[in-house]
Motif scaffolding. Structure first.
Motif, PDB file in Angstrom:
ATOM      1  N   ALA A   1      -1.039   9.023   6.989  1.00  0.00           N
ATOM      2  CA  ALA A   1       0.108   8.208   6.548  1.00  0.00           C
ATOM      3  C   ALA A   1       1.290   9.060   6.070  1.00  0.00           C
ATOM      4  CB  ALA A   1      -0.321   7.248   5.441  1.00  0.00           C
ATOM      5  N   SER A   2       1.015  10.241   5.502  1.00  0.00           N
ATOM      6  CA  SER A   2       2.112  11.101   5.003  1.00  0.00           C
ATOM      7  C   SER A   2       3.016  11.553   6.140  1.00  0.00           C
ATOM      8  CB  SER A   2       1.577  12.357   4.297  1.00  0.00           C
ATOM      9  OG  SER A   2       0.459  12.105   3.518  1.00  0.00           O
TER      10      SER A   2
ATOM     11  N   SER B   1      -0.752   5.435  -4.470  1.00  0.00           N
ATOM     12  CA  SER B   1      -1.644   4.488  -3.793  1.00  0.00           C
ATOM     13  C   SER B   1      -2.611   3.892  -4.811  1.00  0.00           C
ATOM     14  CB  SER B   1      -2.466   5.198  -2.710  1.00  0.00           C
ATOM     15  OG  SER B   1      -3.468   4.329  -2.214  1.00  0.00           O
TER      16      SER B   1
ATOM     17  N   VAL C   1       2.430  16.790  -0.700  1.00  0.00           N
ATOM     18  CA  VAL C   1       1.279  15.949  -1.042  1.00  0.00           C
ATOM     19  C   VAL C   1       0.498  16.649  -2.150  1.00  0.00           C
ATOM     20  CG1 VAL C   1      -0.821  14.861  -0.154  1.00  0.00           C
ATOM     21  CG2 VAL C   1       1.152  15.210   1.370  1.00  0.00           C
TER      22      VAL C   1
ATOM     23  N   TYR D   1      -8.909  16.962   4.447  1.00  0.00           N
ATOM     24  CA  TYR D   1      -8.757  16.016   5.549  1.00  0.00           C
ATOM     25  C   TYR D   1      -8.897  16.779   6.863  1.00  0.00           C
ATOM     26  CZ  TYR D   1      -6.758  12.677   2.231  1.00  0.00           C
ATOM     27  OH  TYR D   1      -6.552  11.816   1.176  1.00  0.00           O
TER      28      TYR D   1
ATOM     29  N   LYS E   1      -8.763   5.492  -5.255  1.00  0.00           N
ATOM     30  CA  LYS E   1      -7.736   6.267  -5.967  1.00  0.00           C
ATOM     31  C   LYS E   1      -7.915   6.113  -7.481  1.00  0.00           C
ATOM     32  CE  LYS E   1      -6.327   7.492  -1.938  1.00  0.00           C
ATOM     33  NZ  LYS E   1      -5.242   7.054  -1.079  1.00  0.00           N
TER      34      LYS E   1
ATOM     35  N   ASN F   1       0.863  -1.195   0.000  1.00  0.00           N
ATOM     36  CA  ASN F   1       0.000   0.000   0.000  1.00  0.00           C
ATOM     37  C   ASN F   1       0.894   1.238   0.000  1.00  0.00           C
ATOM     38  OD1 ASN F   1       0.678   0.446   2.876  1.00  0.00           O
ATOM     39  ND2 ASN F   1      -0.669  -1.312   3.227  1.00  0.00           N
ATOM     40  N   ALA F   2       0.291   2.400  -0.099  1.00  0.00           N
ATOM     41  CA  ALA F   2       1.097   3.635  -0.141  1.00  0.00           C
ATOM     42  C   ALA F   2       1.727   3.925   1.215  1.00  0.00           C
ATOM     43  CB  ALA F   2       0.243   4.820  -0.591  1.00  0.00           C
ATOM     44  N   THR F   3       1.107   3.430   2.284  1.00  0.00           N
ATOM     45  CA  THR F   3       1.666   3.639   3.617  1.00  0.00           C
ATOM     46  C   THR F   3       3.014   2.931   3.744  1.00  0.00           C
ATOM     47  OG1 THR F   3      -0.582   3.796   4.450  1.00  0.00           O
ATOM     48  CG2 THR F   3       1.144   3.424   6.084  1.00  0.00           C
TER      49      THR F   3
ATOM     50  N   GLU G   1      -5.712  -3.303  -2.444  1.00  0.00           N
ATOM     51  CA  GLU G   1      -4.743  -2.526  -1.670  1.00  0.00           C
ATOM     52  C   GLU G   1      -3.468  -2.538  -2.499  1.00  0.00           C
ATOM     53  OE1 GLU G   1      -4.951  -0.973   1.291  1.00  0.00           O
ATOM     54  OE2 GLU G   1      -6.720  -1.841   2.263  1.00  0.00           O
ATOM     55  N   GLY G   2      -2.713  -1.468  -2.445  1.00  0.00           N
ATOM     56  CA  GLY G   2      -1.454  -1.471  -3.175  1.00  0.00           C
ATOM     57  C   GLY G   2      -0.817  -0.105  -3.214  1.00  0.00           C
TER      58      GLY G   2
ATOM     59  N   HIS H   1      -2.839  10.754  -4.757  1.00  0.00           N
ATOM     60  CA  HIS H   1      -4.013  11.265  -5.482  1.00  0.00           C
ATOM     61  C   HIS H   1      -3.715  11.509  -6.961  1.00  0.00           C
ATOM     62  CE1 HIS H   1      -5.724  13.338  -1.578  1.00  0.00           C
ATOM     63  NE2 HIS H   1      -5.402  12.071  -1.395  1.00  0.00           N
TER      64      HIS H   1
ATOM     65  N   PHE I   1      -3.698  12.733   4.417  1.00  0.00           N
ATOM     66  CA  PHE I   1      -4.005  11.547   5.203  1.00  0.00           C
ATOM     67  C   PHE I   1      -2.848  11.319   6.183  1.00  0.00           C
ATOM     68  CE2 PHE I   1      -4.395   6.814   5.614  1.00  0.00           C
ATOM     69  CZ  PHE I   1      -5.553   6.864   6.371  1.00  0.00           C
TER      70      PHE I   1
ATOM     71  N   LEU J   1       5.565   4.742   1.579  1.00  0.00           N
ATOM     72  CA  LEU J   1       6.133   5.926   2.247  1.00  0.00           C
ATOM     73  C   LEU J   1       7.165   5.500   3.294  1.00  0.00           C
ATOM     74  CD1 LEU J   1       2.822   7.961   2.606  1.00  0.00           C
ATOM     75  CD2 LEU J   1       4.888   8.817   1.469  1.00  0.00           C
TER      76      LEU J   1
ATOM     77  N   ASP K   1       4.211  12.569  -2.066  1.00  0.00           N
ATOM     78  CA  ASP K   1       3.057  11.698  -1.806  1.00  0.00           C
ATOM     79  C   ASP K   1       2.036  11.994  -2.900  1.00  0.00           C
ATOM     80  OD1 ASP K   1       0.796  10.350  -1.061  1.00  0.00           O
ATOM     81  OD2 ASP K   1       0.941  10.842   1.070  1.00  0.00           O
TER      82      ASP K   1
HETATM   83  C1  LIG Z   1      -4.660   7.060   0.354  1.00  0.00           C
HETATM   84  C2  LIG Z   1      -3.535   7.892   0.830  1.00  0.00           C
HETATM   85  C3  LIG Z   1      -2.432   7.363   1.512  1.00  0.00           C
HETATM   86  C4  LIG Z   1      -2.366   5.931   1.966  1.00  0.00           C
HETATM   87  O1  LIG Z   1      -2.606   5.045   0.951  1.00  0.00           O
HETATM   88  P1  LIG Z   1      -2.774   3.484   1.277  1.00  0.00           P
HETATM   89  O2  LIG Z   1      -2.513   2.855  -0.049  1.00  0.00           O
HETATM   90  O3  LIG Z   1      -4.189   3.325   1.732  1.00  0.00           O
HETATM   91  O4  LIG Z   1      -1.800   3.112   2.312  1.00  0.00           O
HETATM   92  C5  LIG Z   1      -1.382   8.189   1.821  1.00  0.00           C
HETATM   93  N1  LIG Z   1      -1.407   9.500   1.515  1.00  0.00           N
HETATM   94  C6  LIG Z   1      -2.460  10.056   0.885  1.00  0.00           C
HETATM   95  C7  LIG Z   1      -2.423  11.509   0.543  1.00  0.00           C
HETATM   96  C8  LIG Z   1      -3.563   9.278   0.548  1.00  0.00           C
HETATM   97  O5  LIG Z   1      -4.612   9.836  -0.044  1.00  0.00           O
END
Ligand SMILES: *Cc1c(COP(=O)(O)O)cnc(C)c1O
Length: 381
Positions: A82-83, A179, A127, A326, A184, A53-55, A190-191, A156, A80, A58, A153
Motif C-alpha cells: 500500500a505504501s 492504520s 515507513v 515484508y 496494529k 483504512n491506511a490505504t 478496519e480504519g 506501525h 506493505f 495514503l 507511513d
Molecule cells: C497495515 C499497513 C498498511 C495498510 O493499512 P490498512 O489499514 O490495512 O489499509 C500500509 N502500510 C503499512 C506499512 C502497513 O503496515
C-alpha cells in the motif's frame, strides 16, 4: 496456534460500540470528530482525518499533495504494498530507496545519494518499520533542499517517538498516516487516519474523503440554491469511517500507552531470551522509541543449516505461526512488470532472505513467549 499479532478488545471498548448502535448516528455522527481530536491531541498535530483504512489514507494524502501523472513517489522496498500503490492510484511513477541495514527503515543516506544523482520525486513516503521512526530530521532537511513532500507511513508507529516528538506530530513531514487494522497498535476493525498541521491540506483531505463535495458556501462557485444545496468541486471518494469504528478507536486510545508499554516489555524479553541463538535481534537508533508493532529477527545463515521454509514449518508444527514483513515490493509481479528486477535493492533483498517476524502483541503472555523461544531453540539447534 500463536499468531504474530492480535487485537485486545475489552468491555469498555464493547460498551463504546454498543452505545453508538443505540444512538441516532451509525455514520457521519459525533464520534468521528471525537476520535480524530483525541488522536491529534495525543500526537500533537493540529488536524486529523479518519478514513476507511491506511490505504485510503495514503491515497488521499497523495492527492492532497497534488501527486499526478508524470510525478514520482519514492518509498521503501521493505513495506506493505500500500505504501507504493498510493502513488500508482494517482497515475504517478513509483521508485524505491534501499533500506538501512541496521534499522531496516529507508536509508536517509541512500535517499541523499539518489537525490544528488539528479532524479527528484514529488513525494517521499518513509515507513517507520516495526514502529521505529526513520531518520526524519535528515529526510526533512532533504525535503526542504530538493522540494518534495513527505508523507510518513506510520501504520506501525502510533505511540512511538522520535527525538522528543511523537510520531504523528508531523514535526518533520507534511502528513502522517496511521492504520487501525486489528494487528496494529490500536484497532477500529478496519480504519486509518491522516494527520497534518497544514490547514489547506486538511481541507483537501476532508474533501477527498467524501466525494469532493462541500457544503461550505465560501468554497462554492455560485450562491446556494437553498438549504438542500451542496457542490462537488473535486473528484473525491467515499472513504469515510463509521461512528461504530470511531467509538472503538476512541475507547482503545484509553489503553494506547499500556499497549505500547507491554510491547516494550515483550521486545526487551525477546532481546534477552534470544541473545544466545544464531539470530540478529533488532537494533534501535537511540533517537527513537519504537512502538514495537512487530519484532523481526534475522537468521545467521552461516550458523543455521535449515532453510527459512523449514524453520517456518517446524515452528508451525510446534504451534507458532511465524510471519515475514515484508516481501520487497519491487519483487512483486505487478512492480516487476513496471521494470523492477532482482538486484535493484540489494540490502532489502538480503533482509528478505534472512528476516522473519516473531509473535508480539499486547495479550501475549510471558509463558507463551517462553514457549515461542523454547520452540525456536529446538528448531535452530
Ligand atoms: C497495515 C499497513 C498498511 C495498510 O493499512 P490498512 O489499514 O490495512 O489499509 C500500509 N502500510 C503499512 C506499512 C502497513 O503496515
Amino acid at each position: 496456534m500463536i499468531y504474530y499479532g492480535k487485537q485486545s478488545v475489552n468491555e469498555s471498548d464493547i460498551e463504546a460500540v454498543i452505545s453508538v448502535l443505540r444512538s441516532d448516528f451509525l455514520t457521519q455522527g459525533p464520534k468521528i470528530e471525537q476520535f480524530e481530536q483525541r488522536v491529534a491531541e495525543y500526537c500533537g498535530a493540529k488536524y486529523a482525518v479518519a478514513v476507511t483504512n491506511a490505504t485510503s489514507a495514503l491515497h488521499i494524502a497523495c492527492k492532497a499533495a497534488n501527486l499526478s501523472h508524470g510525478d514520482t513517489l519514492w518509498t521503501s522496498p521493505i513495506t506493505f504494498v500500500a505504501s507504493a500503490n498510493c502513488g500508482r492510484y494517482c497515475g504517478a511513477k513509483v521508485d524505491f530507496v534501499d533500506i538501512d541495514d541496521n534499522t531496516y527503515d529507508m536509508s536517509a543516506d541512500e535517499l541523499e545519494k539518489k537525490l544528488a544523482a539528479g532524479s527528484s520525486p514529488k513525494i517521499v513516503v518513509p515507513v517507520h518499520l516495526c514502529g521505529q521512526s526513520c531518520d526524519m530530521e535528515k529526510i526533512n532537511a532533504l525535503a526542504k533542499k530538493y522540494g518534495f513532500a513527505v508523507i510518513e507511513d506510520a501504520s506501525h508507529a502510533l505511540g512511538a517517538t522520535y527525538k522528543d516528538t511523537r510520531i504523528g506530530s508531523c514535526t518533520f513531514s507534511d502528513m502522517t498516516v496511521f492504520s487501525f487494522h486489528p494487528v496494529k497498535i490500536i484497532t477500529t476493525g478496519e480504519g486509518g487516519m491522516v494527520l497534518t498541521n497544514n490547514k489547506a491540506l486538511y481541507e483537501k483531505l476532508t474533501l477527498y474523503r467524501s466525494h469532493g463535495i462541500t457544503r461550505n458556501p465560501e468554497k462554492m462557485t455560485k450562491p446556494s440554491d437553498g438549504p438542500w444545496y451542496y457542490q462537488q468541486i473535486e473528484l473525491g471518494y467515499n472513504y469515510r469511517m463509521t461512528d461504530i469504528q470511531a467509538a472503538l478507536g476512541w475507547s482503545q486510545m484509553d489503553r494506547l500507552d499500556t499497549f505500547v508499554a507491554r510491547r516494550h516489555q515483550l521486545a526487551q524479553r525477546y532481546d534477552e531470551l534470544l541473545a544466545a541463538l544464531p539470530l540478529r535481534t533488532p537494533k534501535q537508533n537511540p533517537d527513537t522509541n519504537s512502538s514495537w508493532h512487530i519484532y523481526v529477527v534475522r537468521m545467521d545463515k552461516n550458523h543455521t543449516k535449515k532453510s527459512k521454509q523449514q524453520i517456518f514449518e517446524e515452528m508451525k508444527a510446534r504451534g507458532v505461526q511465524l510471519n515475514l514483513h515484508y516481501i520487497p515490493v519491487h519483487l512483486q509481479p505487478y512492480y516487476q512488470a513496471l521494470g523492477f528486477k532482482a538486484g535493484d535493492f540489494p540490502v532489502s533483498e538480503r533482509y528478505y532472505e534472512e528476516a522473519f517476524t516473531l509473535p508480539l502483541y499486547y495479550n501475549l503472555t510471558d509463558a507463551q513467549q517462553d514457549e515461542i523461544v523454547g520452540a525456536l531453540k529446538e528448531v535452530l539447534s
